[in-house]
Scaffold this motif. Structure first.
Motif, PDB file in Angstrom:
ATOM      1  N   LEU A 101       0.844  -1.193   0.000  1.00  0.00           N
ATOM      2  CA  LEU A 101       0.000   0.000   0.000  1.00  0.00           C
ATOM      3  C   LEU A 101       0.883   1.247   0.000  1.00  0.00           C
ATOM      4  O   LEU A 101       2.018   1.203   0.479  1.00  0.00           O
ATOM      5  CB  LEU A 101      -0.914  -0.001   1.230  1.00  0.00           C
ATOM      6  N   PRO A 102       0.393   2.380  -0.521  1.00  0.00           N
ATOM      7  CA  PRO A 102       1.195   3.610  -0.583  1.00  0.00           C
ATOM      8  C   PRO A 102       1.773   4.018   0.773  1.00  0.00           C
ATOM      9  O   PRO A 102       2.929   4.425   0.857  1.00  0.00           O
ATOM     10  CB  PRO A 102       0.185   4.650  -1.098  1.00  0.00           C
ATOM     11  N   ARG A 103       0.970   3.900   1.833  1.00  0.00           N
ATOM     12  CA  ARG A 103       1.476   4.279   3.160  1.00  0.00           C
ATOM     13  C   ARG A 103       2.620   3.374   3.588  1.00  0.00           C
ATOM     14  O   ARG A 103       3.609   3.822   4.164  1.00  0.00           O
ATOM     15  CB  ARG A 103       0.345   4.244   4.193  1.00  0.00           C
ATOM     16  N   GLU A 104       2.506   2.071   3.303  1.00  0.00           N
ATOM     17  CA  GLU A 104       3.556   1.116   3.668  1.00  0.00           C
ATOM     18  C   GLU A 104       4.843   1.417   2.897  1.00  0.00           C
ATOM     19  O   GLU A 104       5.940   1.368   3.451  1.00  0.00           O
ATOM     20  CB  GLU A 104       3.088  -0.309   3.387  1.00  0.00           C
ATOM     21  N   LYS A 105       4.692   1.740   1.611  1.00  0.00           N
ATOM     22  CA  LYS A 105       5.868   2.086   0.807  1.00  0.00           C
ATOM     23  C   LYS A 105       6.567   3.326   1.375  1.00  0.00           C
ATOM     24  O   LYS A 105       7.791   3.384   1.470  1.00  0.00           O
ATOM     25  CB  LYS A 105       5.445   2.377  -0.645  1.00  0.00           C
ATOM     26  N   ASN A 106       5.749   4.308   1.759  1.00  0.00           N
ATOM     27  CA  ASN A 106       6.298   5.552   2.296  1.00  0.00           C
ATOM     28  C   ASN A 106       7.048   5.300   3.600  1.00  0.00           C
ATOM     29  O   ASN A 106       8.124   5.846   3.824  1.00  0.00           O
ATOM     30  CB  ASN A 106       5.166   6.558   2.523  1.00  0.00           C
ATOM     31  N   ILE A 107       6.495   4.460   4.458  1.00  0.00           N
ATOM     32  CA  ILE A 107       7.139   4.154   5.739  1.00  0.00           C
ATOM     33  C   ILE A 107       8.482   3.460   5.506  1.00  0.00           C
ATOM     34  O   ILE A 107       9.499   3.815   6.129  1.00  0.00           O
ATOM     35  CB  ILE A 107       6.219   3.273   6.618  1.00  0.00           C
ATOM     36  N   TYR A 109      10.316   3.631   2.851  1.00  0.00           N
ATOM     37  CA  TYR A 109      11.218   4.604   2.221  1.00  0.00           C
ATOM     38  C   TYR A 109      11.852   5.509   3.274  1.00  0.00           C
ATOM     39  O   TYR A 109      13.073   5.725   3.283  1.00  0.00           O
ATOM     40  CB  TYR A 109      10.448   5.441   1.210  1.00  0.00           C
ATOM     41  N   LEU A 110      11.018   6.033   4.174  1.00  0.00           N
ATOM     42  CA  LEU A 110      11.523   6.935   5.212  1.00  0.00           C
ATOM     43  C   LEU A 110      12.444   6.210   6.196  1.00  0.00           C
ATOM     44  O   LEU A 110      13.440   6.763   6.653  1.00  0.00           O
ATOM     45  CB  LEU A 110      10.348   7.568   5.973  1.00  0.00           C
ATOM     46  N   ARG A 111      12.103   4.966   6.509  1.00  0.00           N
ATOM     47  CA  ARG A 111      12.885   4.201   7.495  1.00  0.00           C
ATOM     48  C   ARG A 111      14.230   3.725   6.947  1.00  0.00           C
ATOM     49  O   ARG A 111      15.258   3.886   7.596  1.00  0.00           O
ATOM     50  CB  ARG A 111      12.071   2.992   7.973  1.00  0.00           C
ATOM     51  N   PHE A 112      14.221   3.144   5.741  1.00  0.00           N
ATOM     52  CA  PHE A 112      15.414   2.462   5.269  1.00  0.00           C
ATOM     53  C   PHE A 112      16.198   3.203   4.188  1.00  0.00           C
ATOM     54  O   PHE A 112      17.349   2.873   3.940  1.00  0.00           O
ATOM     55  CB  PHE A 112      15.041   1.059   4.763  1.00  0.00           C
ATOM     56  N   PHE A 113      15.577   4.205   3.554  1.00  0.00           N
ATOM     57  CA  PHE A 113      16.303   4.991   2.574  1.00  0.00           C
ATOM     58  C   PHE A 113      16.685   6.363   3.126  1.00  0.00           C
ATOM     59  O   PHE A 113      17.735   6.887   2.796  1.00  0.00           O
ATOM     60  CB  PHE A 113      15.474   5.157   1.290  1.00  0.00           C
ATOM     61  N   LYS A 114      15.818   6.903   3.982  1.00  0.00           N
ATOM     62  CA  LYS A 114      16.106   8.196   4.602  1.00  0.00           C
ATOM     63  C   LYS A 114      16.749   8.037   5.981  1.00  0.00           C
ATOM     64  O   LYS A 114      17.264   9.007   6.547  1.00  0.00           O
ATOM     65  CB  LYS A 114      14.816   9.017   4.735  1.00  0.00           C
ATOM     66  N   GLY A 115      16.709   6.821   6.558  1.00  0.00           N
ATOM     67  CA  GLY A 115      17.349   6.563   7.842  1.00  0.00           C
ATOM     68  C   GLY A 115      16.645   7.177   9.033  1.00  0.00           C
ATOM     69  O   GLY A 115      17.260   7.415  10.071  1.00  0.00           O
ATOM     70  N   LYS A 116      15.334   7.422   8.927  1.00  0.00           N
ATOM     71  CA  LYS A 116      14.605   8.035  10.036  1.00  0.00           C
ATOM     72  C   LYS A 116      14.180   6.986  11.055  1.00  0.00           C
ATOM     73  O   LYS A 116      14.003   5.808  10.725  1.00  0.00           O
ATOM     74  CB  LYS A 116      13.356   8.768   9.504  1.00  0.00           C
ATOM     75  N   LEU A 124       2.727  -1.243  10.907  1.00  0.00           N
ATOM     76  CA  LEU A 124       2.704  -1.177   9.441  1.00  0.00           C
ATOM     77  C   LEU A 124       4.043  -1.612   8.851  1.00  0.00           C
ATOM     78  O   LEU A 124       4.085  -2.296   7.823  1.00  0.00           O
ATOM     79  CB  LEU A 124       2.369   0.248   8.993  1.00  0.00           C
ATOM     80  N   GLU A 125       5.126  -1.213   9.503  1.00  0.00           N
ATOM     81  CA  GLU A 125       6.455  -1.598   9.025  1.00  0.00           C
ATOM     82  C   GLU A 125       6.634  -3.110   9.094  1.00  0.00           C
ATOM     83  O   GLU A 125       7.089  -3.737   8.131  1.00  0.00           O
ATOM     84  CB  GLU A 125       7.529  -0.901   9.864  1.00  0.00           C
ATOM     85  N   LYS A 126       6.249  -3.704  10.228  1.00  0.00           N
ATOM     86  CA  LYS A 126       6.392  -5.154  10.408  1.00  0.00           C
ATOM     87  C   LYS A 126       5.522  -5.907   9.404  1.00  0.00           C
ATOM     88  O   LYS A 126       5.951  -6.895   8.797  1.00  0.00           O
ATOM     89  CB  LYS A 126       6.015  -5.554  11.829  1.00  0.00           C
ATOM     90  N   SER A 127       4.301  -5.421   9.209  1.00  0.00           N
ATOM     91  CA  SER A 127       3.385  -6.062   8.274  1.00  0.00           C
ATOM     92  C   SER A 127       3.935  -6.022   6.851  1.00  0.00           C
ATOM     93  O   SER A 127       3.893  -7.015   6.111  1.00  0.00           O
ATOM     94  CB  SER A 127       2.020  -5.372   8.314  1.00  0.00           C
ATOM     95  N   VAL A 158       9.299   9.114  11.760  1.00  0.00           N
ATOM     96  CA  VAL A 158       8.345   8.769  10.703  1.00  0.00           C
ATOM     97  C   VAL A 158       6.920   9.057  11.167  1.00  0.00           C
ATOM     98  O   VAL A 158       6.109   9.621  10.430  1.00  0.00           O
ATOM     99  CB  VAL A 158       8.477   7.289  10.295  1.00  0.00           C
ATOM    100  N   ALA A 159       6.619   8.660  12.411  1.00  0.00           N
ATOM    101  CA  ALA A 159       5.285   8.888  12.954  1.00  0.00           C
ATOM    102  C   ALA A 159       4.938  10.373  12.967  1.00  0.00           C
ATOM    103  O   ALA A 159       3.827  10.778  12.606  1.00  0.00           O
ATOM    104  CB  ALA A 159       5.214   8.313  14.375  1.00  0.00           C
ATOM    105  N   LYS A 160       5.916  11.166  13.357  1.00  0.00           N
ATOM    106  CA  LYS A 160       5.694  12.620  13.419  1.00  0.00           C
ATOM    107  C   LYS A 160       5.483  13.197  12.016  1.00  0.00           C
ATOM    108  O   LYS A 160       4.653  14.089  11.826  1.00  0.00           O
ATOM    109  CB  LYS A 160       6.909  13.284  14.082  1.00  0.00           C
ATOM    110  N   GLU A 161       6.198  12.666  11.032  1.00  0.00           N
ATOM    111  CA  GLU A 161       6.126  13.199   9.669  1.00  0.00           C
ATOM    112  C   GLU A 161       4.809  12.860   8.976  1.00  0.00           C
ATOM    113  O   GLU A 161       4.249  13.694   8.258  1.00  0.00           O
ATOM    114  CB  GLU A 161       7.305  12.677   8.838  1.00  0.00           C
ATOM    115  N   ILE A 162       4.310  11.632   9.189  1.00  0.00           N
ATOM    116  CA  ILE A 162       3.088  11.241   8.459  1.00  0.00           C
ATOM    117  C   ILE A 162       1.831  11.339   9.323  1.00  0.00           C
ATOM    118  O   ILE A 162       0.733  11.045   8.861  1.00  0.00           O
ATOM    119  CB  ILE A 162       3.222   9.820   7.869  1.00  0.00           C
ATOM    120  N   GLY A 163       1.997  11.733  10.606  1.00  0.00           N
ATOM    121  CA  GLY A 163       0.841  12.031  11.437  1.00  0.00           C
ATOM    122  C   GLY A 163       0.133  10.849  12.060  1.00  0.00           C
ATOM    123  O   GLY A 163      -1.096  10.882  12.213  1.00  0.00           O
TER     124      GLY A 163
END
Length: 256
Positions: free
Chosen positions: A210-216, A218-225, A244-247, A230-235
């Motif tokens: 899902l788009p949200r899962e892809k975004n998470i 991306y932010l976690r493993f490509f941006k290193g957040k 969502l990350e584990k799933s 991540v929670a603060k950025e996507i609300g």
């Protein structure tokens, strides 16, 4: 390592001030809002913290100036990433960040030291090789060198490799009319096809998220957040990010 000297990396340590926690908090808020002057003041006001961390590395051969500059990089990262909404002292967060940056530098950039006995064995082997070539007009094998000097083959190989300068994979070995052949072109990998297929499989698995899962991811493993960032950025909450990350990762693994 002398940390009581007046200057380190051009900074007069006798003039460094100590900031209160309230001053740090106010400046952090301004810095995160884009105030560059506040950010610079924070850096200058916490240089003593960097020096205190570096004292744990007393006795190392690394240049104090180099370690100080690396420590300041860790301090800047701490300033940029500190969450002012948490009930945590800035120094509690900054000290491990500075220490981690210094340890990473010492691990990644310290040259390999070869022992005296290893160097002596290498030179002994090279002398035996030169004598063999002079006597037989051909190069000896490693086994022949080891036999000549009365050492084990594995020890001779290790010793010779320890005094050999590393070669870049981009070192040219042949060039013809602008078409250059590099060392990396001659390095094979029996797993090339498998790696290529694995990469395609991973990309296909990610495309099904899902788009949200892809975004998470991306932010976690490509941006290193962190999950908190991540929670603060996507609300959403950190717990939701974690679920969502584990799933998403579980679904990717199931398709590999």
């Amino acid at each position: 390592m002398q940390y009581n000297k007046v200057e380190i990396s051009g900074v007069n340590t006798n003039t460094l001030r100590i900031m209160t926690e309230s001053e740090k908090h106010d400046l952090l808020i301004k810095a995160h809002a884009g105030d560059k002057k506040a950010r610079e003041e924070l850096i200058k006001g916490n240089l003593r913290l960097v020096l205190s961390v570096l004292q744990k590395f007393t006795g190392r051969s690394d240049s104090p100036d180099d370690l100080f500059q690396v420590g300041v990089i860790g301090l800047i990262k701490a300033i940029d990433n500190f969450d002012t909404s948490l009930d945590v002292r800035f120094s509690t967060y900054a000290v491990p960040m500075v220490m981690g940056e210094v340890k990473r530098y010492m691990r990644d950039f310290r040259p390999l030291r070869v022992s005296r006995s290893m160097r002596d064995l290498a030179y002994k082997a090279m002398q035996a090789k030169e004598k063999y070539i002079a006597d037989h007009q051909k190069e000896p094998t490693v086994e022949e060198i080891a036999k000549l000097i009365g050492e084990k083959r594995t020890d001779v190989v290790t010793a010779l490799e320890s005094v050999t300068e590393p070669i870049s994979l981009f070192e040219p070995v042949y060039s013809d009319a602008g078409d250059t052949l590099y060392i990396m072109d001659q390095v094979g990998d029996s797993y090339d096809d498998k790696s290529w297929l694995d990469e395609l499989t991973v990309k296909e698995a990610i495309s099904n998220l899902l788009p949200r899962e892809k975004n998470i991811l991306y932010l976690r493993f490509f941006k290193g957040k962190t999950q908190v960032e991540v929670a603060k950025e996507i609300g959403i909450s950190q717990a939701q990010v974690s679920r969502l990350e584990k799933s998403a990762l579980d679904r990717i693994k199931s398709q590999l």
